[in-house]
Design a protein around this motif. Structure first.
Motif, short mmCIF file in Angstrom:
data_model
loop_
_atom_site.label_atom_id
_atom_site.label_comp_id
_atom_site.label_asym_id
_atom_site.label_seq_id
_atom_site.Cartn_x
_atom_site.Cartn_y
_atom_site.Cartn_z
N LEU A 102 31.67 41.51 43.05
CA LEU A 102 30.96 40.73 42.04
C LEU A 102 29.94 41.58 41.29
CD1 LEU A 102 30.44 37.88 40.81
CD2 LEU A 102 28.88 37.48 42.73
N PHE A 103 29.39 42.58 42.00
CA PHE A 103 28.38 43.46 41.40
C PHE A 103 28.87 44.90 41.26
CE2 PHE A 103 26.15 39.86 43.20
CZ PHE A 103 25.41 39.46 42.10
N LEU B 205 26.75 43.21 36.92
CA LEU B 205 27.70 42.14 37.17
C LEU B 205 29.08 42.56 36.65
CD1 LEU B 205 27.41 39.32 38.41
CD2 LEU B 205 27.05 38.44 36.11
N SER B 206 30.09 42.30 37.43
CA SER B 206 31.46 42.66 37.06
C SER B 206 31.91 41.89 35.83
CB SER B 206 32.39 42.33 38.22
OG SER B 206 33.74 42.43 37.82
N PRO B 207 32.75 42.51 34.99
CA PRO B 207 33.34 41.76 33.88
C PRO B 207 34.23 40.62 34.39
CG PRO B 207 33.99 44.10 33.78
CD PRO B 207 33.13 43.92 34.98
N LEU C 43 33.01 35.08 41.28
CA LEU C 43 32.03 34.08 41.71
C LEU C 43 32.74 32.81 42.19
CD1 LEU C 43 29.10 33.26 42.11
CD2 LEU C 43 29.07 32.48 39.73
N THR C 44 33.81 32.44 41.50
CA THR C 44 34.59 31.27 41.93
C THR C 44 35.18 31.50 43.31
OG1 THR C 44 35.09 30.69 39.64
CG2 THR C 44 36.56 29.79 41.34
N LEU C 45 35.75 32.68 43.54
CA LEU C 45 36.30 33.01 44.87
C LEU C 45 35.21 32.98 45.93
CD1 LEU C 45 38.71 35.96 43.95
CD2 LEU C 45 39.35 33.64 44.67
N PHE C 46 34.05 33.54 45.60
CA PHE C 46 32.94 33.55 46.54
C PHE C 46 32.48 32.12 46.86
CE2 PHE C 46 28.47 33.90 47.74
CZ PHE C 46 28.60 34.73 48.84
#
Length: 176
Positions: A134-135, A66-68, A74-77
């Motif tokens: 994100l990943f 998972l990205s820092p 995640l909010t953008l997604f």
């Protein structure tokens, strides 16, 4: 574990969308609708299938985490998902994964279509970029963003030409 959860949810969402698209296509064809751009539709299907395969392979095989920046990404997604649903509901029975045009139909200009001609394509482009980021699947984000841009450079003009020919598209969008 989080990757498996998110990718499963997104894939299930796409399956539901395909069911909706088929139902809408049947209804539209009964009304006299015709398909445009059928020759490039397999490219779109292949792009999306290969995107999910590439994403899974890159995350699993290259042990991406998972990205820092995951809260922002995640909010953008999630905003993109909300936009996707808004676009789908705004078009109603006219929404489809194919270019299905009902001659003489009034072009939808509500929801996000009030401001952008093709909001769903903007949303798909955002998803193709943000979900891999994100990943930390940078290769997938880059390669499929470029491939998606190429496919959309074919699809959007094809869709607009079909809409101009068979609907009030020119009149609606000329007015702004």
């Amino acid at each position: 574990m989080i990757f498996l959860f998110i990718i499963t949810i997104v894939c299930l969402q796409r399956i539901v969308e395909l069911v909706i698209a088929r139902r809408n296509e049947k209804w539209m064809r009964k009304q006299g609708a015709v398909e445009a751009g059928a020759e490039h539709y397999p490219l779109i299907v292949a792009l999306h299938i290969c995107f999910f395969i590439s994403l899974a392979v890159e995350v699993v095989m290259m042990e991406r985490s998972l990205s820092p920046w995951w809260p922002l990404l995640l909010t953008l997604f999630l905003f993109a998902q909300a936009g996707r649903v808004w676009s789908l509901f705004s078009l109603g029975r006219f929404w489809n994964t194919k270019i299905i045009i009902l001659p003489g139909a009034k072009v939808v200009k509500r929801g996000p279509y009030r401001w952008i001609r093709h909001p769903n394509y903007v949303i798909v482009a955002a998803e193709i970029l943000v979900l891999p980021l994100l990943f930390q699947a940078y290769y997938t984000a880059l390669v499929f963003s470029v491939l998606n841009a190429i496919v959309l450079s074919i699809r959007i003009p094809t869709e607009e030409k079909a809409l101009m020919k068979a609907t009030d598209y020119n009149e609606i969008f000329r007015k702004g």
